[in-house]
Design an enzyme around this catalytic site. Sequence first.
Site, mmCIF file in Angstrom:
data_model
loop_
_atom_site.group_PDB
_atom_site.id
_atom_site.type_symbol
_atom_site.label_atom_id
_atom_site.label_comp_id
_atom_site.label_asym_id
_atom_site.label_seq_id
_atom_site.Cartn_x
_atom_site.Cartn_y
_atom_site.Cartn_z
ATOM 1 N N LYS A 30 45.323 46.022 42.561
ATOM 2 C CA LYS A 30 44.854 46.961 43.824
ATOM 3 C C LYS A 30 44.559 46.174 44.906
ATOM 4 O O LYS A 30 44.678 46.902 46.025
ATOM 5 C CB LYS A 30 43.759 47.803 43.129
ATOM 6 C CG LYS A 30 43.997 48.858 41.939
ATOM 7 C CD LYS A 30 42.547 49.367 41.492
ATOM 8 C CE LYS A 30 42.746 50.361 40.459
ATOM 9 N NZ LYS A 30 41.593 50.905 40.069
ATOM 10 N N GLY A 31 44.184 44.921 44.945
ATOM 11 C CA GLY A 31 43.632 44.420 45.773
ATOM 12 C C GLY A 31 44.622 44.260 47.121
ATOM 13 O O GLY A 31 44.085 44.292 48.306
ATOM 14 N N GLU A 73 50.438 39.377 48.164
ATOM 15 C CA GLU A 73 49.357 39.343 47.267
ATOM 16 C C GLU A 73 48.164 39.232 48.451
ATOM 17 O O GLU A 73 48.104 38.877 49.499
ATOM 18 C CB GLU A 73 49.384 37.942 46.911
ATOM 19 C CG GLU A 73 49.968 37.713 45.482
ATOM 20 C CD GLU A 73 49.191 38.240 44.348
ATOM 21 O OE1 GLU A 73 48.119 38.989 44.547
ATOM 22 O OE2 GLU A 73 49.220 37.838 43.266
ATOM 23 N N ASP A 74 47.090 39.836 47.722
ATOM 24 C CA ASP A 74 45.523 39.731 48.675
ATOM 25 C C ASP A 74 45.040 38.287 48.713
ATOM 26 O O ASP A 74 44.712 37.718 49.684
ATOM 27 C CB ASP A 74 44.588 40.601 47.839
ATOM 28 C CG ASP A 74 44.337 40.375 46.670
ATOM 29 O OD1 ASP A 74 45.197 39.719 45.680
ATOM 30 O OD2 ASP A 74 43.276 41.282 45.951
ATOM 31 N N ASP A 108 44.971 32.091 43.881
ATOM 32 C CA ASP A 108 43.815 31.394 43.415
ATOM 33 C C ASP A 108 44.209 30.180 42.535
ATOM 34 O O ASP A 108 44.584 29.095 43.110
ATOM 35 C CB ASP A 108 42.730 32.404 42.979
ATOM 36 C CG ASP A 108 41.258 31.486 42.248
ATOM 37 O OD1 ASP A 108 41.285 30.403 42.530
ATOM 38 O OD2 ASP A 108 40.573 32.141 41.675
ATOM 39 N N PHE A 157 34.002 32.959 45.964
ATOM 40 C CA PHE A 157 34.422 34.250 45.646
ATOM 41 C C PHE A 157 34.240 35.379 46.796
ATOM 42 O O PHE A 157 33.114 35.403 47.744
ATOM 43 C CB PHE A 157 33.741 34.689 44.617
ATOM 44 C CG PHE A 157 34.580 36.045 43.848
ATOM 45 C CD1 PHE A 157 35.602 35.790 42.998
ATOM 46 C CD2 PHE A 157 34.195 37.344 44.149
ATOM 47 C CE1 PHE A 157 36.274 36.659 42.314
ATOM 48 C CE2 PHE A 157 34.836 38.365 43.546
ATOM 49 C CZ PHE A 157 35.802 38.361 42.614
ATOM 50 N N VAL A 158 35.300 35.841 47.372
ATOM 51 C CA VAL A 158 35.215 36.713 48.597
ATOM 52 C C VAL A 158 35.434 38.367 48.298
ATOM 53 O O VAL A 158 36.164 38.752 47.265
ATOM 54 C CB VAL A 158 36.150 36.330 49.630
ATOM 55 C CG1 VAL A 158 35.744 34.945 50.167
ATOM 56 C CG2 VAL A 158 37.474 36.330 49.014
ATOM 57 N N ASP A 199 37.759 43.086 45.521
ATOM 58 C CA ASP A 199 36.444 43.750 44.903
ATOM 59 C C ASP A 199 35.999 43.066 44.038
ATOM 60 O O ASP A 199 36.393 41.861 43.776
ATOM 61 C CB ASP A 199 37.186 45.059 44.289
ATOM 62 C CG ASP A 199 37.853 44.758 42.934
ATOM 63 O OD1 ASP A 199 37.550 45.034 42.004
ATOM 64 O OD2 ASP A 199 38.792 43.893 42.820
ATOM 65 N N ARG A 214 35.995 47.023 48.097
ATOM 66 C CA ARG A 214 37.262 47.097 48.731
ATOM 67 C C ARG A 214 37.239 47.677 50.168
ATOM 68 O O ARG A 214 38.270 47.450 51.061
ATOM 69 C CB ARG A 214 38.261 47.918 47.686
ATOM 70 C CG ARG A 214 38.475 47.388 46.610
ATOM 71 C CD ARG A 214 39.642 47.978 45.897
ATOM 72 N NE ARG A 214 39.619 47.829 44.429
ATOM 73 C CZ ARG A 214 40.350 46.782 44.027
ATOM 74 N NH1 ARG A 214 41.057 45.922 44.751
ATOM 75 N NH2 ARG A 214 40.335 46.462 42.762
#
Length: 180
Positions: free
Chosen positions: A46-47, A102-103, A106, A155-156, A162, A168
């Site tokens: 969903k990101g 992609e959001d 990582d 972590f953001v 989210d 979000r």
Amino acid sequence: MAAQGDDLIGDVLLSEAQIQERITELGAEIARDYAGKAPILVAVLKGAFIFMADLARAVDIPLEVDFMAVSSYGASTRSSGVVRIVKDLDIDLHDRHVIIVEDIVDSGLTLRYLRKTFESRGTASLEVCALLVREGNQQAELDLRYIGFRIPPAFVIGYGLDVAERYRNLPHIADYKGAE
């Protein structure tokens, strides 16, 4: 927007204005690189849905969009390393020019999985547009054509990113102070 005074929202890393400016630049690059090709933008849900909506509006050529949902995090702030398809694409990718949107990248494991999956479907070309690349955690070779920002290994949250489906809707990207 998240509740005022939410003590888990840390410092703003990227403002709404910074994000929009970079998306405009990425859209112009994609339009130039894909002139005459009508690419398919595939958002990883969903990101990436907010990023892809803004990116699609910034690409000034004909294009199509589709969505794929994969899971490797669950409700955690760390990837499990196991990727599974939750929602597959509706569009046939055979002989099409595809850009995975992609959001955040990582470890690179999800992206490696998606590349193999899409290549097996006979794409004419396959590239990646990532809003964020979190540095220092890569476990797979990253071949990213379009990168919005490189960020430290924190972590953001925000702008589609989210924690357990929260945050979000922040218009910016911030540190998350509740990370394990």
